[in-house]
Design an enzyme around this catalytic site. Structure first.
Site, PDB file in Angstrom:
ATOM      1  N   HIS A 212       0.792  -1.233   0.000  1.00 61.37           N
ATOM      2  CA  HIS A 212       0.000   0.000   0.000  1.00 61.37           C
ATOM      3  C   HIS A 212       0.823   1.281   0.000  1.00 61.37           C
ATOM      4  O   HIS A 212       0.275   2.366  -0.103  1.00 61.37           O
ATOM      5  CB  HIS A 212      -0.949   0.030   1.201  1.00 61.37           C
ATOM      6  CG  HIS A 212      -0.256   0.335   2.487  1.00 61.37           C
ATOM      7  ND1 HIS A 212       0.460  -0.600   3.176  1.00 61.37           N
ATOM      8  CD2 HIS A 212      -0.141   1.490   3.187  1.00 61.37           C
ATOM      9  CE1 HIS A 212       0.976  -0.048   4.252  1.00 61.37           C
ATOM     10  NE2 HIS A 212       0.631   1.229   4.290  1.00 61.37           N
TER      11      HIS A 212
HETATM   12  C1  UD1 Z   1      -2.140   5.102   6.160  1.00 63.64           C
HETATM   13  C2  UD1 Z   1      -0.856   5.547   6.851  1.00 63.64           C
HETATM   14  C3  UD1 Z   1       0.179   4.434   6.771  1.00 63.64           C
HETATM   15  C4  UD1 Z   1      -0.385   3.134   7.300  1.00 63.64           C
HETATM   16  C5  UD1 Z   1      -1.654   2.807   6.549  1.00 63.64           C
HETATM   17  C6  UD1 Z   1      -2.291   1.524   7.040  1.00 63.64           C
HETATM   18  C7  UD1 Z   1      -0.314   7.940   6.760  1.00 63.64           C
HETATM   19  C8  UD1 Z   1       0.561   8.944   6.134  1.00 63.64           C
HETATM   20  N1  UD1 Z   1      -0.282   6.729   6.221  1.00 63.64           N
HETATM   21  O1  UD1 Z   1      -1.836   4.963   4.777  1.00 63.64           O
HETATM   22  O2  UD1 Z   1       1.300   4.792   7.551  1.00 63.64           O
HETATM   23  O3  UD1 Z   1       0.567   2.095   7.116  1.00 63.64           O
HETATM   24  O4  UD1 Z   1      -2.581   3.894   6.725  1.00 63.64           O
HETATM   25  O5  UD1 Z   1      -3.383   1.185   6.269  1.00 63.64           O
HETATM   26  O6  UD1 Z   1      -0.992   8.261   7.713  1.00 63.64           O
HETATM   27  N2  UD1 Z   1      -9.318   4.666   1.998  1.00 63.64           N
HETATM   28  C9  UD1 Z   1     -10.525   3.994   1.973  1.00 63.64           C
HETATM   29  N3  UD1 Z   1     -11.078   3.620   3.149  1.00 63.64           N
HETATM   30  C10 UD1 Z   1     -10.504   3.881   4.341  1.00 63.64           C
HETATM   31  C11 UD1 Z   1      -9.273   4.571   4.364  1.00 63.64           C
HETATM   32  C12 UD1 Z   1      -8.701   4.945   3.195  1.00 63.64           C
HETATM   33  O7  UD1 Z   1     -11.076   3.733   0.913  1.00 63.64           O
HETATM   34  O8  UD1 Z   1     -11.059   3.511   5.390  1.00 63.64           O
HETATM   35  C13 UD1 Z   1      -8.688   5.057   0.733  1.00 63.64           C
HETATM   36  C14 UD1 Z   1      -8.883   6.511   0.418  1.00 63.64           C
HETATM   37  O9  UD1 Z   1      -9.170   6.634  -0.945  1.00 63.64           O
HETATM   38  C15 UD1 Z   1      -7.545   7.135   0.710  1.00 63.64           C
HETATM   39  C16 UD1 Z   1      -6.579   5.994   0.480  1.00 63.64           C
HETATM   40  O10 UD1 Z   1      -7.318   4.801   0.812  1.00 63.64           O
HETATM   41  O11 UD1 Z   1      -7.263   8.217  -0.119  1.00 63.64           O
HETATM   42  C17 UD1 Z   1      -5.363   6.075   1.356  1.00 63.64           C
HETATM   43  O12 UD1 Z   1      -5.738   6.211   2.741  1.00 63.64           O
HETATM   44  P1  UD1 Z   1      -4.840   7.090   3.749  1.00 63.64           P
HETATM   45  O13 UD1 Z   1      -5.346   6.945   5.122  1.00 63.64           O
HETATM   46  O14 UD1 Z   1      -4.675   8.442   3.212  1.00 63.64           O
HETATM   47  O15 UD1 Z   1      -3.419   6.438   3.660  1.00 63.64           O
HETATM   48  P2  UD1 Z   1      -2.999   4.925   3.706  1.00 63.64           P
HETATM   49  O16 UD1 Z   1      -2.389   4.621   2.385  1.00 63.64           O
HETATM   50  O17 UD1 Z   1      -4.107   4.036   4.187  1.00 63.64           O
END
Ligand code: UD1
Length: 376
Positions: A212
């Protein structure tokens, strides 16, 4: 006066909830009043709600429902929404875990409002500023109590000039979670469910893949390279791939075996809850990952790990060849994976007290004794 003995504990993303679970239970045993604030950085049931339910921690006291956005927007929005909660509840201590945007956002609020700050998983460094998590580790500059998982973390903090009396080497709460939920994990039926319709014998030997990191999934060429390597490995053993939402969005733009029918042994699944993910990981011959937490969990469980990154903030996992850093080099990933799967290279894990599963009790003990001295 009402809020003087109050501790606010912050979770935002999936790994935070896993780390917070043993802390919540240990604090309860020690009579420390912990209240959980969820920033809503992760909001899908499969990325958040299922963890609260499975790990038996109460739904958060306050949900800031921040949702997704750019890093700066998300961090700023969490700060904006967290500040009034702190003003209203007036905690004596704010506790943050890990290195996600929610961690640094709430740490900044604590520092600006003059509230004592504890950081669990302090001192870890990848020394790679291109990773958002490394930027978020600036949290350590703000923290009053720094709880460290392994000796490298202590060295890093000392080099950065953190006063030694603030640094506490307590071990890793991820090991606590594995100990605490071990029985339930062993009862997970996920492997049977996943192998249904694929094989009559189930999965005699298999790998697990998680992916991811922006560096691996946001550039289609890198993602394609990694997925080609994974396809090659899947010709030898089944590969179970619980797909993170970020990766799911990106995979649609690169060609993979998904949707090719029953031929491929690459098994895509939705994100798994903690119990099922560890259930799958504990039986695996190999983990391929770019996650920090999963590297550590594989290390503790004695599962060999190949990390699809050039750096790790957890050098302990590299000892004894349990974990290797491969970046996104297609040939190297295939070669190393097949070497491990053929049994030609054996990884050995030494026992360290840092992963004995009692870190949360140590944290609670230290905070209790500092409260007794009038610290919080
Ligand atoms: C985040 C953390 C990372 C951690 C990871 C675990 C930061 C900078 N990164 O990364 O350190 O290892 O979480 O999963 O804080 N999304 C969904 N549903 C959700 C959450 C996210 O669909 O419940 C999608 C959204 O489109 C979002 C993307 O996933 O834009 C990324 O989510 P985000 O929380 O921004 O970062 P992660 O890549 O999950």
């Amino acid at each position: 006066m009402a809020g003087r003995r109050r501790i606010l504990a912050v979770v935002g993303a999936r790994p935070n909830i896993v780390k917070m679970a043993p802390i919540y239970h240990a604090f309860k045993r020690h009579g420390l009043p912990l209240e959980i604030v969820h920033t809503g950085q992760h909001y899908d049931y499969r990325m958040s709600g299922v963890f609260f339910r499975q790990l038996k921690i109460p739904a958060s006291v306050v949900n800031l429902a921040v949702g997704s956005g750019s890093h700066a927007w998300q961090t700023a929005e969490i700060m904006r929404r967290f500040e009034p909660v702190v003003a209203e509840r007036r905690p004596s201590l704010i506790l943050v875990v890990g290195d996600v945007n929610s961690t640094v956002a709430c740490a900044l609020v604590a520092a600006k409002m003059g509230i004592r700050l504890a950081h669990v998983e302090a001192g870890l460094r990848s020394f790679d500023r291109s990773m958002p998590e490394e930027v978020n580790r600036v949290t350590d500059v703000l923290a009053d109590d720094l709880f460290v998982t392994e000796p490298a973390g202590v060295r890093n903090l000392k080099k950065e000039g953190v006063p030694p009396e603030r640094i506490h080497l307590v071990g890793d709460v991820l090991a606590d979670a594995l100990r605490l939920y071990g029985k339930v994990i062993r009862r997970s039926e996920i492997l049977r469910d996943l192998s249904k319709g694929h094989s009559r014998t189930g999965f005699p030997a298999y790998c697990v893949l998680t992916l991811h990191r922006p560096a691996n999934v946001d550039d289609p060429r890198t993602l394609r390279r990694i997925m080609r390597a994974v396809q090659r490995i899947a010709e030898t053993v089944p590969v179970i791939f619980p797909v993170h939402p970020r990766t799911q969005q990106r995979l649609q733009s690169v060609s993979t075996a998904q949707g090719r029918g029953g031929e491929s042994r690459l098994h895509f699944t939705a994100p798994l809850g903690y119990i099922d993910f560890i259930g799958v990981l504990s039986g695996a011959k190999l983990l391929l990952t770019d996650s920090g937490g999963a590297q550590q969990e594989a290390f503790i469980l004695g599962v060999p790990c190949l990390t699809l990154r050039d750096t790790t903030e957890r050098p302990l996992t590299l000892v004894g060849g349990m974990n290797r850093l491969l970046g996104s080099d297609e040939k190297l990933i295939v070669h190393e994976a097949l070497t491990i799967l053929s049994g030609q290279r054996i990884a050995t894990r030494r026992d360290y007290w840092y992963v004995d599963g009692h870190a949360a009790d140590r944290i609670a003990g230290i905070l209790c004794s500092s409260r007794c001295r009038g610290g919080t």
